[in-house]
Write a protein that holds these residues in place. Structure first.
Motif, short mmCIF file in Angstrom:
data_model
loop_
_atom_site.label_atom_id
_atom_site.label_comp_id
_atom_site.label_asym_id
_atom_site.label_seq_id
_atom_site.Cartn_x
_atom_site.Cartn_y
_atom_site.Cartn_z
N ASP A 172 0.83 -1.21 0.07
CA ASP A 172 0.00 0.08 0.02
C ASP A 172 0.77 1.13 0.01
OD1 ASP A 172 -2.12 -1.57 0.20
OD2 ASP A 172 -2.46 -1.54 2.03
N SER A 173 1.77 1.34 0.79
CA SER A 173 2.72 2.48 0.84
C SER A 173 3.45 2.67 -0.19
CB SER A 173 3.61 2.32 2.32
OG SER A 173 4.36 1.19 2.16
N PHE A 174 4.04 1.51 -0.83
CA PHE A 174 4.72 1.59 -1.94
C PHE A 174 4.04 2.04 -3.38
CE2 PHE A 174 6.12 -0.76 -5.76
CZ PHE A 174 7.58 0.06 -5.96
N ASN A 175 2.58 1.90 -3.25
CA ASN A 175 1.94 2.29 -4.35
C ASN A 175 1.54 3.63 -4.32
OD1 ASN A 175 1.73 -0.29 -5.56
ND2 ASN A 175 0.18 -1.10 -4.73
N GLN A 176 1.27 4.17 -2.88
CA GLN A 176 0.89 5.48 -2.75
C GLN A 176 2.10 6.48 -3.14
OE1 GLN A 176 -0.68 5.56 1.16
NE2 GLN A 176 -2.23 4.33 0.92
N HIS A 177 3.27 6.31 -2.69
CA HIS A 177 4.37 7.30 -2.79
C HIS A 177 5.71 6.55 -3.13
CE1 HIS A 177 4.53 6.34 1.33
NE2 HIS A 177 6.02 6.50 1.22
N MET A 178 6.54 7.02 -3.89
CA MET A 178 7.73 6.44 -4.12
C MET A 178 8.75 7.23 -3.47
SD MET A 178 9.49 5.86 -7.86
CE MET A 178 7.99 4.84 -8.31
N GLY A 179 9.71 6.94 -2.85
CA GLY A 179 11.06 7.51 -2.48
C GLY A 179 11.84 8.33 -3.28
N VAL A 180 12.68 8.99 -2.79
CA VAL A 180 13.39 9.83 -3.44
C VAL A 180 14.61 9.11 -4.33
CG1 VAL A 180 15.01 11.88 -3.44
CG2 VAL A 180 13.26 11.81 -2.10
N GLY A 181 14.78 8.17 -3.69
CA GLY A 181 16.18 7.10 -4.31
C GLY A 181 15.47 6.51 -5.49
N LEU A 182 14.34 5.80 -5.18
CA LEU A 182 13.53 5.17 -6.62
C LEU A 182 13.11 6.01 -7.36
CD1 LEU A 182 11.29 2.57 -4.08
CD2 LEU A 182 13.55 2.11 -5.58
N LEU A 183 12.57 7.33 -7.08
CA LEU A 183 12.27 8.32 -8.05
C LEU A 183 13.33 8.69 -9.01
CD1 LEU A 183 10.04 9.82 -9.46
CD2 LEU A 183 10.56 11.66 -7.68
N GLY A 184 14.52 8.86 -8.30
CA GLY A 184 15.74 9.24 -9.10
C GLY A 184 16.07 7.94 -10.17
N ILE A 185 16.02 6.73 -9.44
CA ILE A 185 16.39 5.67 -10.31
C ILE A 185 15.52 5.46 -11.71
CG2 ILE A 185 16.59 3.25 -10.64
CD1 ILE A 185 17.42 3.09 -7.67
#
Length: 459
Positions: free
Chosen positions: A404-417
């Motif tokens: 649930d938390s993974f689908n709702q928002h993505m961290g800065v690190g994963l977003l940069g990747i």
């Protein structure tokens, strides 16, 4: 329920309504036909009786009784009907019933009851017979109820059979026509689904129907525009990444050449001062040692900063040795709490720029993300060729990750990747494993794709 089935069921419903209306019309016409035949039979009898009286009066022949029964027998009336002649005083009565034709098919009881309620199967046609202003009697033609119900049931069955087959055939033909007419909609939806998944090179074929053709042309034009914009954005992002890497290389070189040399000079000067102090001024030895510790700490911090700015190992040692060194440092840093494993193909050292440094950055960010958030005991990194022009990087751990938390928002690190992968023209898939942990799958082209809209894939 899809549109085809909805239209098919509506057509069947309309056909059923038409069938019911047709059945009612057939029953009504059957009843009206029987009544008309009874009225015509009474009229024919009246004409025959008139002719009999004319013969009797013209020839003065009263040997034959009036009315003559032979006249009634010679008339072919309604099957099963009865013909009666009642004199005005009812002193004379003549009656004749036609033979009932029995049909092997019997009607259901409910049909007989319904037909009797809706119509008059026992109808009587009555005509008063008059000649020369003298009324002789009443002609009555009575219908046979069973015969009329049987005829109505027979007509209904015939109509039901013909209409049922016709409606079914028409429904099937209409369904096939609708299926053919709506097939472009399926292709359009399929193409839009692929475009939604990022396959902007997908193109919808042209159709014979004008409305569908204009729709497909508009969607293809929009996809081409979007593909061009995405390609330009990808090229800009790649240029930005390259510019950042060049800037990082310049800053790291300046820090290494200027700041590093200064620290090295301070360290050499401190060593010289410490040697002199041991002979001439032992009281300042502790201060010189403190300066040496501070200098060593600054040198260590500088090396870490240089590594983050620009991993020199990638340029000097190659991608394979750099990743092995990175994995080794993370295993030492975690103290065995998280075990990092690396599987890599040997051919990756020949990758063209800017893939090596970006792959190093992606792995570096992935390991940092696992160490900070995953709470994992093991992580596996696999870098291999899928085929000559495509590379796959897979990073997975056995940590804890909430879907649930993974689908709702993505961290800065994963977003940069994700942004880095998109800039390189690749695709990234992130999913939560059933056993726990995050699985990161990245597909990268060996050569970044050119910005072009000529490559098109039709649905």
């Amino acid at each position: 329920m899809n549109l085809r089935l909805q239209l098919f069921f509506r057509i069947m419903l309309i056909g059923f309504v038409c069938l019911v209306v047709s059945a009612g019309y057939v029953l009504y016409q059957t009843d009206q036909q029987a009544k008309l035949e009874a009225d015509l039979t009474a009229l024919r009898i009246e004409k025959q009786l008139t002719q009999q009286l004319l013969k009797m009066l013209s020839r003065y022949d009263y040997s034959v009784a009036f009315p003559d029964s032979n006249i009634l027998q010679q008339l072919n009336g309604v099957p099963g009907s009865c013909v009666q002649f009642l004199s005005r005083t009812e002193s004379r009565r003549r009656s004749l019933c036609n033979e009932v034709v029995h049909d092997e098919t019997r009607w259901p009881q409910w049909f007989g009851e319904l037909y009797q309620q809706l119509f008059q199967p026992n109808y009587e046609a009555s005509r008063w017979f008059s000649f020369n202003a003298i009324t002789y009697g009443n002609i009555i033609v009575s219908l046979n109820m069973e015969t009329e119900i049987a005829r109505a049931w027979s007509n209904l069955r015939a109509v039901f059979g013909i209409l049922s087959v016709s409606i079914l055939a028409v429904s099937l033909l209409v369904f096939m026509t609708i299926h053919r007419m709506l097939r472009p909609a399926q292709l359009i939806v399929r193409g839009l689904e692929k475009m939604r998944q990022g396959e902007l090179q997908t193109r919808i074929p042209s159709f014979d129907i004008g409305e569908w053709r204009r729709t497909s042309d508009a969607i293809n034009a929009l996809a081409s525009t979007q593909q061009q914009i995405m390609g330009e954005n990808r090229q800009l992002a790649l240029k930005l990444i390259n510019a950042q890497e060049e800037e990082h290389r310049f800053i790291s070189r300046e820090l290494h050449d200027e700041f590093g040399q200064c620290l090295a000079g301070i360290n050499a000067l401190t060593t010289s001062i410490s040697q002199t102090a041991r002979k001439d001024c032992p009281s300042i030895i502790s201060e010189t040692e403190s300066i040496s510790h501070i200098t060593a700490h600054m040198m260590s911090a500088l090396r870490g900063l240089l590594t983050r700015l620009r991993p020199a190992d990638v340029d000097e040692l190659g991608l394979t040795r750099s990743l092995e060194k990175l994995i080794k440092s993370w295993n030492q840093r975690t103290g065995g709490e998280t075990r990092f494993n690396l599987q890599i193909d040997d051919e990756v050292d020949s990758l063209p720029e800017p893939l090596p440094v970006n792959l190093y950055r992606i792995v570096q960010e992935s390991l940092t993300n696992i160490a900070k958030h995953a709470d994992a005991s093991e992580a596996n990194i696999k870098l291999k060729y899928v085929h000559q022009n495509q590379l796959t990087l897979q990073v997975e751990d056995n940590g804890q990750a909430k879907r649930d938390s993974f689908n709702q928002h993505m961290g800065v690190g994963l977003l940069g990747i994700s942004e880095r992968v998109n800039a390189l023209g690749g695709k990234i898939t992130m999913d939560i494993q059933n056993k726990g942990g995050l699985k990161l799958l990245i597909n990268l082209p060996v050569s970044p794709p050119p910005v072009s809209t000529t490559g098109q894939h039709h649905v």
